[in-house]
Write a protein that holds these residues in place. Structure first.
Motif, PDB file in Angstrom:
ATOM      1  N   SER A   9      50.028  62.035   4.071  1.00 11.05           N
ATOM      2  CA  SER A   9      48.987  61.537   3.180  1.00 11.05           C
ATOM      3  C   SER A   9      49.395  61.800   1.745  1.00 11.05           C
ATOM      4  O   SER A   9      50.022  62.808   1.440  1.00 11.05           O
ATOM      5  N   PRO A  10      49.022  60.919   0.791  1.00 11.83           N
ATOM      6  CA  PRO A  10      49.355  61.169  -0.611  1.00 11.83           C
ATOM      7  C   PRO A  10      48.833  62.495  -1.110  1.00 11.83           C
ATOM      8  O   PRO A  10      49.448  63.138  -1.941  1.00 11.83           O
ATOM      9  N   GLU A  11      47.658  62.903  -0.564  1.00 14.77           N
ATOM     10  CA  GLU A  11      47.102  64.148  -1.060  1.00 14.77           C
ATOM     11  C   GLU A  11      47.882  65.362  -0.561  1.00 14.77           C
ATOM     12  O   GLU A  11      47.695  66.479  -1.010  1.00 14.77           O
ATOM     13  N   ASP A  12      48.817  65.147   0.407  1.00 11.98           N
ATOM     14  CA  ASP A  12      49.611  66.244   0.916  1.00 11.98           C
ATOM     15  C   ASP A  12      50.894  66.456   0.130  1.00 11.98           C
ATOM     16  O   ASP A  12      51.574  67.465   0.299  1.00 11.98           O
ATOM     17  N   SER A  13      51.274  65.474  -0.696  1.00 11.13           N
ATOM     18  CA  SER A  13      52.543  65.580  -1.396  1.00 11.13           C
ATOM     19  C   SER A  13      52.525  66.775  -2.329  1.00 11.13           C
ATOM     20  O   SER A  13      51.586  67.010  -3.053  1.00 11.13           O
ATOM     21  N   GLY A  14      53.608  67.521  -2.290  1.00  7.74           N
ATOM     22  CA  GLY A  14      53.712  68.702  -3.127  1.00  7.74           C
ATOM     23  C   GLY A  14      53.133  69.954  -2.497  1.00  7.74           C
ATOM     24  O   GLY A  14      53.304  71.027  -3.010  1.00  7.74           O
ATOM     25  N   LEU A  15      52.434  69.815  -1.382  1.00  6.30           N
ATOM     26  CA  LEU A  15      51.868  70.966  -0.713  1.00  6.30           C
ATOM     27  C   LEU A  15      52.780  71.423   0.408  1.00  6.30           C
ATOM     28  O   LEU A  15      53.558  70.658   0.961  1.00  6.30           O
ATOM     29  N   ALA A  16      52.659  72.686   0.789  1.00  8.54           N
ATOM     30  CA  ALA A  16      53.464  73.218   1.885  1.00  8.54           C
ATOM     31  C   ALA A  16      53.181  72.418   3.149  1.00  8.54           C
ATOM     32  O   ALA A  16      52.036  72.122   3.461  1.00  8.54           O
ATOM     33  N   PRO A  17      54.211  72.058   3.905  1.00  8.99           N
ATOM     34  CA  PRO A  17      54.022  71.206   5.069  1.00  8.99           C
ATOM     35  C   PRO A  17      53.135  71.814   6.136  1.00  8.99           C
ATOM     36  O   PRO A  17      52.483  71.092   6.875  1.00  8.99           O
ATOM     37  N   TRP A  18      53.098  73.147   6.215  1.00  5.34           N
ATOM     38  CA  TRP A  18      52.278  73.757   7.270  1.00  5.34           C
ATOM     39  C   TRP A  18      50.782  73.621   6.991  1.00  5.34           C
ATOM     40  O   TRP A  18      49.968  73.975   7.831  1.00  5.34           O
ATOM     41  N   LEU A  19      50.408  73.106   5.815  1.00  7.08           N
ATOM     42  CA  LEU A  19      48.998  72.862   5.530  1.00  7.08           C
ATOM     43  C   LEU A  19      48.578  71.431   5.843  1.00  7.08           C
ATOM     44  O   LEU A  19      47.397  71.120   5.832  1.00  7.08           O
ATOM     45  N   GLY A 125      39.977  75.829   5.908  1.00 11.74           N
ATOM     46  CA  GLY A 125      39.904  77.249   6.198  1.00 11.74           C
ATOM     47  C   GLY A 125      40.582  78.103   5.139  1.00 11.74           C
ATOM     48  O   GLY A 125      40.093  79.173   4.764  1.00 11.74           O
ATOM     49  N   LEU A 126      41.730  77.620   4.630  1.00 11.03           N
ATOM     50  CA  LEU A 126      42.429  78.338   3.560  1.00 11.03           C
ATOM     51  C   LEU A 126      41.568  78.392   2.299  1.00 11.03           C
ATOM     52  O   LEU A 126      41.421  79.448   1.670  1.00 11.03           O
ATOM     53  N   ALA A 127      40.994  77.236   1.929  1.00 12.04           N
ATOM     54  CA  ALA A 127      40.128  77.200   0.746  1.00 12.04           C
ATOM     55  C   ALA A 127      38.917  78.107   0.935  1.00 12.04           C
ATOM     56  O   ALA A 127      38.494  78.806   0.008  1.00 12.04           O
ATOM     57  N   ILE A 231      39.654  87.882   3.283  1.00 11.70           N
ATOM     58  CA  ILE A 231      40.746  86.940   3.008  1.00 11.70           C
ATOM     59  C   ILE A 231      41.776  86.987   4.128  1.00 11.70           C
ATOM     60  O   ILE A 231      42.210  85.951   4.646  1.00 11.70           O
ATOM     61  N   LEU A 232      42.145  88.191   4.540  1.00  7.42           N
ATOM     62  CA  LEU A 232      43.149  88.351   5.592  1.00  7.42           C
ATOM     63  C   LEU A 232      42.663  87.761   6.917  1.00  7.42           C
ATOM     64  O   LEU A 232      43.380  86.992   7.574  1.00  7.42           O
ATOM     65  N   ALA A 233      41.453  88.099   7.340  1.00  8.79           N
ATOM     66  CA  ALA A 233      40.935  87.628   8.622  1.00  8.79           C
ATOM     67  C   ALA A 233      40.756  86.111   8.631  1.00  8.79           C
ATOM     68  O   ALA A 233      41.068  85.431   9.621  1.00  8.79           O
ATOM     69  N   LEU A 235      42.359  83.881   6.785  1.00 13.89           N
ATOM     70  CA  LEU A 235      43.664  83.216   6.791  1.00 13.89           C
ATOM     71  C   LEU A 235      44.241  83.175   8.204  1.00 13.89           C
ATOM     72  O   LEU A 235      44.842  82.175   8.613  1.00 13.89           O
ATOM     73  N   CYS A 236      44.047  84.263   8.963  1.00 12.91           N
ATOM     74  CA  CYS A 236      44.499  84.263  10.356  1.00 12.91           C
ATOM     75  C   CYS A 236      43.789  83.161  11.140  1.00 12.91           C
ATOM     76  O   CYS A 236      44.409  82.457  11.946  1.00 12.91           O
ATOM     77  N   GLY A 237      42.482  83.004  10.889  1.00 16.83           N
ATOM     78  CA  GLY A 237      41.742  81.957  11.566  1.00 16.83           C
ATOM     79  C   GLY A 237      42.200  80.572  11.165  1.00 16.83           C
ATOM     80  O   GLY A 237      42.387  79.686  12.006  1.00 16.83           O
ATOM     81  N   ALA A 238      42.402  80.361   9.871  1.00 15.76           N
ATOM     82  CA  ALA A 238      42.803  79.038   9.383  1.00 15.76           C
ATOM     83  C   ALA A 238      44.142  78.612   9.962  1.00 15.76           C
ATOM     84  O   ALA A 238      44.329  77.455  10.353  1.00 15.76           O
ATOM     85  N   PHE A 239      45.096  79.548  10.033  1.00 21.28           N
ATOM     86  CA  PHE A 239      46.418  79.192  10.544  1.00 21.28           C
ATOM     87  C   PHE A 239      46.453  79.159  12.074  1.00 21.28           C
ATOM     88  O   PHE A 239      47.458  78.761  12.659  1.00 21.28           O
ATOM     89  N   GLY A 240      45.349  79.543  12.705  1.00 19.43           N
ATOM     90  CA  GLY A 240      45.247  79.409  14.148  1.00 19.43           C
ATOM     91  C   GLY A 240      44.681  78.072  14.593  1.00 19.43           C
ATOM     92  O   GLY A 240      44.670  77.755  15.783  1.00 19.43           O
ATOM     93  N   TYR A 241      44.213  77.268  13.632  1.00 20.77           N
ATOM     94  CA  TYR A 241      43.618  75.980  13.965  1.00 20.77           C
ATOM     95  C   TYR A 241      44.641  74.968  14.478  1.00 20.77           C
ATOM     96  O   TYR A 241      45.760  74.887  13.970  1.00 20.77           O
ATOM     97  N   ARG A 242      44.246  74.186  15.461  1.00 22.99           N
ATOM     98  CA  ARG A 242      44.933  72.958  15.865  1.00 22.99           C
ATOM     99  C   ARG A 242      43.855  71.921  16.132  1.00 22.99           C
ATOM    100  O   ARG A 242      42.724  72.263  16.489  1.00 22.99           O
ATOM    101  N   VAL A 243      44.200  70.641  15.964  1.00 26.36           N
ATOM    102  CA  VAL A 243      43.276  69.560  16.300  1.00 26.36           C
ATOM    103  C   VAL A 243      43.877  68.724  17.424  1.00 26.36           C
ATOM    104  O   VAL A 243      45.103  68.582  17.510  1.00 26.36           O
TER     105      VAL A 243
END
Length: 554
Positions: A9-19, A125-127, A231-233, A235-243
């Motif tokens: 997506s255009p809005e993803d350009s420049g952002l880390a791919p894992w996001l 989740g990161l935000a 913040i720590l907890a 972030l763990c949740g956000a990076f555990g997400y899959r769709v």
């Protein structure tokens, strides 16, 4: 904008791919039971919004630590309170933080709901983690500098945005993963929000007592530590997400056809839903139910302390104003248990009432909320008047179970009336009722309390008028719910319109559709570890809550 696998997506350009959203589409072999713990990690953190009342009394004496109200300035205006460095804050000024946060929750959920669908739950989740945890850090700075406007900004405005983003991302994600258990999935997500205070309130009390010194209330240190933990907890949740991929269904499962007369099989477009009287009746139903409960939550800790005073520690002859610093510390710990107990029933109610609504219908469930709640609010002053802590606490535990049940039931109520095609977006708009309630409920409770305090009223009678007014709120909600009727056929989309809006979304790439092992696994080793990570804090919160509850019922 349609987002497809393999095309950034255009809005993803420049952002880390894992996001990127494409990066979190589940691949073959992913276990769907890893997603609920990730959702709980976020909701258990933002649910501390219900436990913020444990901070109000310590903060209201932040400059008078060890002294008898040396910095009290009862005549100062709210504008003065925002910037003063010489006057203690009033509880009524501090509760506004809670109202700001709930307002921002509803507004951000409504505004960012579309962005979430495009960007994916990981970015949301990161935000949410940065806003909610960062809001605590800004609030800690505000307490350290004794600047109320910084607390409003951090824990209210910034933290409220984190609340909204954190609230909607797990709900929508879990519903997609569990179409076969939609009620359970919604309950798992919303359960965490209801239970956050059960963990956060006793933790905050423990930290405050640890950091407290003869010259410091220990609050800014507590907020800083909790902000970092959140913040720590999260972030763990956000990076555990899959769709799941588009069109994914649990292997062997097919969607059942509902035959209930109260559940439509058609769908209302998002652009039309808010034009119907049913939307606004349900808006009023949610707003009035939440207003009645949220006002109590905002002042739960000081309410119990001021009504029962020394009776909470076995000295019924002492009113709150007669307690010394050590005794107030003791009853503050008991009141934190009351907040945690309300949180526990808030959780239980989300499962119990939502499950019951599948049997008796959403309309009758809400009618029960309003009728029973009305009786209990009207009876609460009687329980306080006879000095029965057990009855008083029991009444409010039932009330808070129905408060939580209302949140868990309203998405299904909306799906019954408007169909499922746009229910997520419609729900996001309806959450503005929560924002309104976040202002109305605490404002009514604190305004009436302040008027009673100014009139010299203390003890059990301090909150009597408040209870009767909240009962009137529920009576009005009963009428609004009674007026809800099925929609006329003209509001529903035609087959061609439905086919048109159903196009797009994330396409299932090679090996991602059908029965490719996605979602399988059950409670395997990885899922068990994830559940333990959230289950241990929940168990500690329940144990702490029940231990303190024994004092309330003693």
């Amino acid at each position: 904008m349609n987002v497809r696998v393999g095309v950034a997506s255009p809005e993803d350009s420049g952002l880390a791919p894992w996001l990127s959203r494409e990066r979190i589409v589940a691949r073959a072999g992913f276990n769907r039971w890893l997603v609920p713990p990730a959702a709980l990690a976020i909701h258990l953190c933002i649910g501390m919004s219900y436990g913020l009342s444990v901070f109000w009394l310590p903060l209201s004496r932040a400059l008078s630590v060890g002294q008898p109200a040396a910095a009290a300035c009862p005549e100062m205006s709210t504008a003065t309170a925002l910037f003063t460095t010489t006057c203690d804050w009033r509880v009524s000024d501090l509760v506004i933080v809670f109202s700001i946060g709930i307002v921002m929750l509803g507004l951000s959920a409504a505004v960012f709901g579309g962005w979430l669908e495009r960007a994916g739950p990981r970015k949301a989740g990161l935000a949410a983690a940065l806003c909610w945890g960062g809001g605590f850090l800004v609030g800690a700075l505000g307490v350290y500098l004794h600047q109320l406007w910084l607390i409003w900004l951090g824990m209210g405005l910034i933290g409220g945005i984190g609340l909204g983003l954190g609230y909607i991302s797990p709900v929508s994600t879990l519903v997609k993963w569990f179409p076969d258990r939609r009620g359970m999935a919604t309950g798992m997500a919303i359960m965490g929000f209801g239970g956050g205070a059960m963990i956060g309130s006793p933790l905050a009390t423990l930290l405050i007592n640890t950091f407290k010194t003869p010259s410091s209330a220990g609050v800014w240190e507590t907020l800083a530590v909790m902000g970092c933990l959140y913040i720590l907890a999260m972030l763990c949740g956000a990076f555990g997400y899959r769709v799941p991929p588009a069109g994914w269904q649990p292997p062997g499962w097919t969607a059942p056809v509902s035959k209930s007369a109260m559940i439509t099989s058609s769908h209302v477009h998002l652009d039309k839903a808010h034009r119907t009287p049913q939307f606004w009746l349900l808006w009023a139903v949610l707003c009035l139910n939440v207003s009645a409960g949220i006002g109590v939550l905002a002042l739960a800790s000081p309410m119990l302390q001021e009504i029962f005073g020394g009776a909470l520690i076995g000295q019924p002859g002492l009113g709150f104003a007669q307690l010394d610093a050590g005794q107030r510390t003791q009853i503050a710990a008991v009141a934190a248990g009351f907040v945690g107990l309300l949180s526990l029933f808030n959780i239980l109610g989300r499962f119990f009432w939502a499950s019951l609504s599948d049997r008796i219908g959403r309309k009758l469930t809400y009618a029960t909320f309003f009728a029973l709640g009305c009786v209990l609010y009207a009876a609460a002053p009687w329980a306080a008047g006879i000095g029965s802590k057990a009855l008083f606490v029991t009444f409010f535990c039932v009330i808070l179970s129905m408060y939580g049940g209302g949140f868990a039931t309203i998405p299904a109520y909306l799906a019954d009336v408007f169909g499922t095609q746009f229910v997520g977006a419609i729900h996001g708009r309806l959450l503005t009722a929560w924002s309104t309630a976040g202002v109305v409920g605490p404002f009514v409770v604190t305004a009436i309390r302040q008027a009673q305090v100014d009139a010299g009223i203390q003890g059990a009678e301090l909150y009597t008028r408040t209870m009767y007014i909240l009962a009137a709120f529920l009576a009005a909600g009963f009428v609004a719910n009674l007026l809800v009727r099925p929609l006329a056929a003209r509001w529903f989309m035609s087959e061609s319109e439905l086919a048109s809006v159903a196009k797009g979304g994330i396409a299932a790439g090679p090996g991602r559709g059908g029965d490719s092992g996605i979602g399988r696994g059950g409670l395997n080793a990885g899922a068990l570890l994830a559940w333990l990570a959230v289950g241990i804090p929940i168990a500690w919160g329940i144990w702490t809550t029940l231990a303190k509850a024994l004092i309330l019922f003693g």
